[in-house]
Write an enzyme that holds these catalytic residues in place. Structure first.
Site, PDB file in Angstrom:
ATOM      1  N   SER A   7       0.857  -1.186   0.000  1.00 40.70           N
ATOM      2  CA  SER A   7       0.000   0.000   0.000  1.00 40.70           C
ATOM      3  C   SER A   7       0.889   1.230   0.000  1.00 40.70           C
ATOM      4  O   SER A   7       1.704   1.394  -0.900  1.00 40.70           O
ATOM      5  CB  SER A   7      -0.955  -0.050   1.197  1.00 40.70           C
ATOM      6  OG  SER A   7      -1.942   0.958   1.089  1.00 40.70           O
ATOM      7  N   HIS A  34      -2.773  -1.093  -3.206  1.00 39.73           N
ATOM      8  CA  HIS A  34      -3.932  -0.228  -2.975  1.00 39.73           C
ATOM      9  C   HIS A  34      -3.757   1.038  -3.802  1.00 39.73           C
ATOM     10  O   HIS A  34      -2.824   1.799  -3.586  1.00 39.73           O
ATOM     11  CB  HIS A  34      -4.054   0.150  -1.500  1.00 39.73           C
ATOM     12  CG  HIS A  34      -4.366  -1.011  -0.627  1.00 39.73           C
ATOM     13  ND1 HIS A  34      -4.079  -1.013   0.718  1.00 39.73           N
ATOM     14  CD2 HIS A  34      -4.941  -2.205  -0.880  1.00 39.73           C
ATOM     15  CE1 HIS A  34      -4.471  -2.167   1.241  1.00 39.73           C
ATOM     16  NE2 HIS A  34      -4.990  -2.903   0.294  1.00 39.73           N
ATOM     17  N   ASP A 127      -4.680  -4.864   5.882  1.00 45.09           N
ATOM     18  CA  ASP A 127      -4.988  -5.734   4.750  1.00 45.09           C
ATOM     19  C   ASP A 127      -3.772  -6.612   4.460  1.00 45.09           C
ATOM     20  O   ASP A 127      -2.640  -6.142   4.448  1.00 45.09           O
ATOM     21  CB  ASP A 127      -5.352  -4.900   3.518  1.00 45.09           C
ATOM     22  CG  ASP A 127      -5.910  -5.745   2.377  1.00 45.09           C
ATOM     23  OD1 ASP A 127      -6.365  -6.880   2.626  1.00 45.09           O
ATOM     24  OD2 ASP A 127      -5.892  -5.255   1.228  1.00 45.09           O
TER      25      ASP A 127
END
Length: 184
Positions: A7, A34, A127
């Protein structure tokens, strides 16, 4: 197969890892980053000129090809199927993310079990932690960027907490670890 999740700080981290993979690297590499839900992601084109491997954005029902790096497209979950194909899903976001690292890692763990390596890189949420745990439980190899070398340490910390047996590596150690898979 290798699955990677990242991310915040992903481009810099991946810039250290992906170009270091040799042209004869025998694994497919699936990556979830992401990214905003723009109509088109530019990650594949950004890395295509820097890597020895073929780099592309994943397509629905596409067969997996060794020596290829696949990026999840914007606003789609990427899944690995046991018939060596990719699938895309527009199911609801998971932990506010679509694509979701957990979705990719869990599907890959179900499909490939102990023939899988999962890598969690920099990021500012949790995540990927649940997905990396699924890879560990399936007998796969779990790697995590050392939190203090990550731009955002929350995702590596969550992954290490969920999967205490994961190997923690600095960003500079990760390419050698992945290449050692190739030499086995």
């Amino acid at each position: 197969m290798i699955v990677i999740g990242a991310s915040a700080g992903a481009v810099e981290a991946l810039s250290h890892i992906l170009p270091a993979l040799p042209a004869d690297f025998p694994y497919a590499v699936l990556i979830v980053v992401h990214i905003p839900s723009d109509p088109r992601s530019h990650l594949a084109s950004l890395f295509a000129g820097r890597c020895n491997l073929r780099v592309k954005e994943a397509e629905d029902k596409e067969p997996l090809s060794p020596g290829t790096i696949y990026f999840a497209p914007s606003d789609y979950h990427l899944l690995a199927e046991s018939d060596y194909r990719l699938s895309l899903s527009s199911d609801e976001p998971v932990r506010y993310s679509r694509p979701s690292i957990d979705v990719l890692f869990e599907s890959a763990a179900d499909a490939f079990g102990d023939d899988l390596t999962g890598l969690i890189l920099t990021g500012s949420n949790s995540d990927g932690a649940k997905g990396l745990r699924a890879i560990c439980d399936a007998g796969g190899i779990a790697l995590v960027q050392t939190p203090d070398t990550a731009d955002a340490h929350e995702m590596p910390l969550a992954a290490l907490k969920a999967c205490p047996g994961a190997r923690s590596l600095s960003l500079s150690e990760i390419p050698a670890a992945l290449n050692s898979l190739h030499s086995r």
